[in-house]
Design an enzyme around this catalytic site. Structure first.
Site, short mmCIF file in Angstrom:
data_model
loop_
_atom_site.label_atom_id
_atom_site.label_comp_id
_atom_site.label_asym_id
_atom_site.label_seq_id
_atom_site.Cartn_x
_atom_site.Cartn_y
_atom_site.Cartn_z
N HIS A 200 35.43 -2.78 -43.31
CA HIS A 200 35.32 -4.21 -42.98
C HIS A 200 36.19 -4.55 -41.77
O HIS A 200 35.79 -5.29 -40.88
CB HIS A 200 35.71 -5.05 -44.20
CG HIS A 200 35.40 -6.50 -44.05
ND1 HIS A 200 36.34 -7.48 -44.18
CD2 HIS A 200 34.24 -7.14 -43.73
CE1 HIS A 200 35.77 -8.67 -43.98
NE2 HIS A 200 34.51 -8.49 -43.70
N HIS A 204 34.53 -5.81 -38.02
CA HIS A 204 34.91 -7.00 -37.25
C HIS A 204 35.61 -6.64 -35.94
O HIS A 204 35.67 -7.46 -35.03
CB HIS A 204 35.78 -7.93 -38.11
CG HIS A 204 34.96 -8.70 -39.13
ND1 HIS A 204 34.28 -9.84 -38.81
CD2 HIS A 204 34.71 -8.45 -40.44
CE1 HIS A 204 33.64 -10.28 -39.89
NE2 HIS A 204 33.88 -9.45 -40.89
N HIS A 229 26.89 -8.07 -44.39
CA HIS A 229 27.53 -8.78 -45.50
C HIS A 229 26.57 -8.95 -46.69
O HIS A 229 27.00 -8.95 -47.84
CB HIS A 229 28.10 -10.11 -45.02
CG HIS A 229 29.30 -9.95 -44.12
ND1 HIS A 229 29.21 -9.81 -42.75
CD2 HIS A 229 30.63 -9.87 -44.40
CE1 HIS A 229 30.43 -9.66 -42.24
NE2 HIS A 229 31.31 -9.69 -43.21
N GLU A 341 28.50 -17.98 -38.75
CA GLU A 341 29.77 -17.23 -38.82
C GLU A 341 30.99 -18.07 -38.46
O GLU A 341 31.96 -18.02 -39.25
CB GLU A 341 29.69 -15.98 -37.93
CG GLU A 341 30.90 -15.09 -38.10
CD GLU A 341 30.87 -13.86 -37.18
OE1 GLU A 341 29.93 -13.68 -36.41
OE2 GLU A 341 31.84 -13.11 -37.25
N HIS A 356 31.44 -20.34 -42.02
CA HIS A 356 31.97 -19.14 -42.69
C HIS A 356 33.45 -18.91 -42.38
O HIS A 356 34.25 -18.69 -43.29
CB HIS A 356 31.13 -17.92 -42.29
CG HIS A 356 31.87 -16.63 -42.41
ND1 HIS A 356 32.57 -16.07 -41.35
CD2 HIS A 356 32.07 -15.82 -43.46
CE1 HIS A 356 33.14 -14.95 -41.76
NE2 HIS A 356 32.86 -14.77 -43.03
N HIS A 360 36.71 -19.08 -45.04
CA HIS A 360 37.80 -18.10 -45.20
C HIS A 360 39.15 -18.82 -45.09
O HIS A 360 40.04 -18.59 -45.90
CB HIS A 360 37.72 -17.03 -44.10
CG HIS A 360 36.87 -15.85 -44.46
ND1 HIS A 360 37.37 -14.73 -45.08
CD2 HIS A 360 35.55 -15.62 -44.27
CE1 HIS A 360 36.39 -13.84 -45.25
NE2 HIS A 360 35.27 -14.35 -44.76
N HIS A 396 30.97 -15.10 -49.87
CA HIS A 396 29.90 -14.45 -49.12
C HIS A 396 28.56 -14.50 -49.85
O HIS A 396 27.50 -14.47 -49.21
CB HIS A 396 30.27 -13.02 -48.70
CG HIS A 396 30.91 -13.01 -47.34
ND1 HIS A 396 30.16 -13.06 -46.19
CD2 HIS A 396 32.20 -13.02 -46.95
CE1 HIS A 396 30.97 -13.10 -45.14
NE2 HIS A 396 32.22 -13.07 -45.57
#
Ligand code: CUO
Length: 690
Positions: A200, A204, A229, A341, A356, A360, A396
């Site tokens: 992960h 990114h 995802h 995102e 998104h 987070h 997610h």
């Protein structure tokens, strides 16, 4: 690459097992050390010295210097993203390798170590002159992000008392973040798997949402954000079902308490603090943190969500110029991925916000939304740690559901879109040594990771942590394909899904399609007549090999300058091979293996080859670095859309170029010792620094 060694320790102290030091120009030293310059040279002599060219002018670093060295660095934080983007740009603009090295040395003791490591890694994998370098594993640079902090005190003691070579690995207990009173703990082996978290982090790293446009704007990156995802959620659900747990519940109702707590037991080594936990029943709050320049309300998330749904159901988004941009069958998902995102490719960040990323952040600051307690973000705020927390999957699953809402608005695949004339797949069979046919075997295995790259142990030398992770016996697929046409190219697509739902009833296709995890995809030449295709599990286009995930722990890797080296994947993105297959159950978890052979002529993409050296080993989830995504179909094909009319079950979905086989995953609760060659190579002192 020595620049990555012990990132919190000054650059002039020798690095690596060879104690290599940099010949740092005096005016590169930070002000605190300048008066000590002559002393530093004699006090920290290295085994080998790396010359560093002194640059006559240093680019303006004021933006990346905006983050203090002892603060954590979060990729989900826009202002951190902007600072890192500037640093990446500066490193990418260095005109030569020497200039890059010199700049990096100058930056290393000034810039926040997490940010520096991130930006340098991005620059190294994208610059033509450094693309072939094999980055050290992030888990070895920053072991504290990947394992129980109690291991470090024990490792210090071991290194202080025992000589290098005789040190025994420090065992990380299997159950360190919770016990079975917490139902979610049953699946912590997945959430806290080092390889999964490394994947992960690397994903990114390869697909940053901010930075120089030529790095961010990769082919189909918005769609890949969706697909990679989506697959994580599918895999997590399969893992949950094999542990008798229900599928993950989407995080909706943002004003309700969140039942899942998480206490990570991780250290923040920069600030000498622990990572903040989240108690059960925490409630999301508006975020107002001036230090990090993050301010938004939960209502903002609601507005962005509603506008995104609006766009999906109207079939177009509104861009910043006020024009309608249609969400077409081919590009819609990519446009939405960047919006949701969101990345700098979002066509209207004012209207659609950053759903998104700020989700987070809202979760990551739930314990201190206005910074009154001066607490940092929790694991959800960092791509290296986010997947440890059960809430990651609820968030997610929610994000994925938005994409699924969109997928339901585009045409279903008809028989023509799915079929391959004159090709029929007759059968597929899974075989593994010593196992019944069509059975996967899973068990625990131990692996070691070297802590001494990331932490300063004295006396120097390797200290290993030993952790336990899921593993499966390697297996082969044998696929029989009948080709009644001329010789041609086919794309073999292999997926696996659970057969029964939580109630023990067979899945309906419209649900099961979202649970299919990709195991492999490859092209093959089909001769006329009967074709027998044998493929090994370790060749999977989804995974990277075990020795890449844990590349610096002395497992069987080739030396960097050996002939074998270029075959290896250098960028580290890819699902860990040991997690290819879900855990299953002692009784044998029942699954359905799906194989499709589609028309390779339609699937192929021009110019979609890597240079054979970089990041082309796990293309299904990671793409190919510096190349287009190597499959022209929508990602997730043929399961990415709702079924055509009349299709209720998987059997009804099948066309002649597809086949389904019942399989079982049998788990046995035994633990296998670390791979022999890993230990052998380590004792032989294998080393690949360059
Ligand atoms: Cu990878 Cu939410 O994008 O963590």
């Amino acid at each position: 690459l020595y620049l990555f060694d012990r990132p919190t320790e000054p650059i002039f102290i020798g690095k690596g097992e060879e104690n290599v030091s940099f010949d740092v120009p005096t005016d590169y030293l930070i002000d605190r050390y300048k008066p000590l310059a002559s002393d530093i040279q004699t006090r920290f002599p290295g085994g080998k010295t790396v010359p560093v060219t002194r640059l006559s002018s240093i680019p303006d670093l004021s933006i990346p210097l905006g983050l203090k060295r002892d603060m954590p660095f979060s990729l989900f934080n826009q202002s951190h993203g902007k600072m890192a983007a500037k640093l990446i740009e500066i490193l990418m603009n260095a005109k030569s390798y020497d200039e890059l090295l010199s700049l990096s040395v100058y930056c290393r003791d000034r810039i926040n170590p997490y940010m520096f490591t991130y930006a340098l890694s991005v620059a190294l994998i994208h610059r033509p002159d450094t693309r072939n370098l094999r980055l050290p594993s992030h888990s070895e640079m920053f072991p504290s992000l990947y394992m129980d902090s109690s291991v470090f005190a024990r490792a210090r003691e071991e290194s202080a008392v025992v000589q290098t070579g005789s040190r025994t690995p420090i065992e990380i207990p299997h159950d360190y973040s919770a016990n079975n009173l917490d139902a979610e703990h049953r699946i912590s082996y997945f959430r806290e798997d080092i390889g999964i978290n490394l994947h992960h982090w690397h994903w990114h790293l390869v697909y940053p949402f901010d930075g120089p446009l030529n790095i961010v704007n990769k082919n189909r990156r918005g769609e890949l954000f969706f697909y990679m995802h989506q697959q994580i959620i599918a895999r997590y659900n399969m893992e949950r079902l094999s542990n008798n747990m229900n599928r993950v519940v989407r995080l909706t109702n943002w004003d309700q308490p969140i039942a899942e707590g998480y206490f990570p037991k991780l250290d923040n080594i920069l600030a000498n603090r622990v990572w903040p936990p989240r108690p059960v029943n925490a409630v999301l709050q508006n975020i107002s943190r001036e230090v990090e320049q993050i301010t938004f309300d939960i209502e903002d998330l609601v507005r962005w969500r509603d506008r995104i749904f609006n766009a999906i159901h109207s079939g177009f988004i509104i861009n910043t110029a006020g024009q309608q941009v249609r969400l077409t069958e081919t590009d819609g998902i990519d446009i939405l991925g960047n919006i949701i995102e969101s990345s700098i490719l979002s066509q209207n960040p004012n209207l659609y916000g950053s759903l998104h990323n700020n989700g987070h952040n809202a979760i990551a600051y739930i314990h201190d939304p206005d910074n009154r307690f001066l607490e940092n973000y929790s694991v959800m705020g960092d791509s290296a740690t986010a997947m440890r927390d059960p809430i990651f999957y609820r968030w997610h699953a929610y994000i994925d559901d938005i994409f699924q809402e969109y997928k339901a608005t585009i045409p279903s695949y008809n028989v023509q879109n799915l079929g391959f004339d004159n090709v029929s797949v007759q059968s597929v069979e899974v075989t593994a040594t010593g196992l019944p046919r069509n059975e996967f075997a899973t068990f625990w295995q131990q692996s070691d990771t070297d802590l001494s790259r990331g932490l300063d142990f004295l006396p120097r030398g390797s200290v290993f942590a030993r952790f336990t992770h899921l593993q499966h016996a390697p297996f082969n697929y044998k696929i029989i394909v009948e080709n009644n046409g001329n010789q041609r190219i086919g794309t073999v697509r292999i997926f696996l899904a659970p057969k029964f739902d939580e109630r023990g009833l067979p899945f309906l296709f419209r649900e099961q399609r979202k649970l299919f995890v990709e195991l492999d995809k490859f092209s093959t030449s089909l001769k006329r007549g009967r074709n027998e295709i044998v493929r090994r599990s370790i060749e999977s286009s989804v995974t990277i090999p075990h020795e890449i995930t844990y590349r610096n722990q002395g497992s069987n890797r080739p030396a960097a300058n050996s002939d074998a080296a270029p075959m290896f994947n250098f960028c580290g993105c890819g699902w860990p091979q040991n997690m290819l297959i879900a855990k299953g159950s002692p009784e044998g978890f029942q699954c359905q293996l799906f194989v499709m052979v589609s028309n390779g002529e339609i699937d192929q993409v021009a110019n979609a080859q890597g240079d054979g050296q970089t990041c082309d080993d796990a293309s299904s989830y990671c793409g190919i670095l510096n190349s287009r995504y190597p499959d022209s179909r929508s990602m997730g094909y043929p399961f990415d859309r709702t079924p055509r009319d009349g299709v209720v079950t998987l059997q009804q979905f099948l066309t002649t170029n597809m086949v389904v086989q019942d399989v079982r995953i049998r788990f046995s609760n035994r633990t296998v010792a670390p791979l022999q060659n890993a230990t052998a190579n380590r004792n032989a002192g294998t080393s690949n620094n360059n």
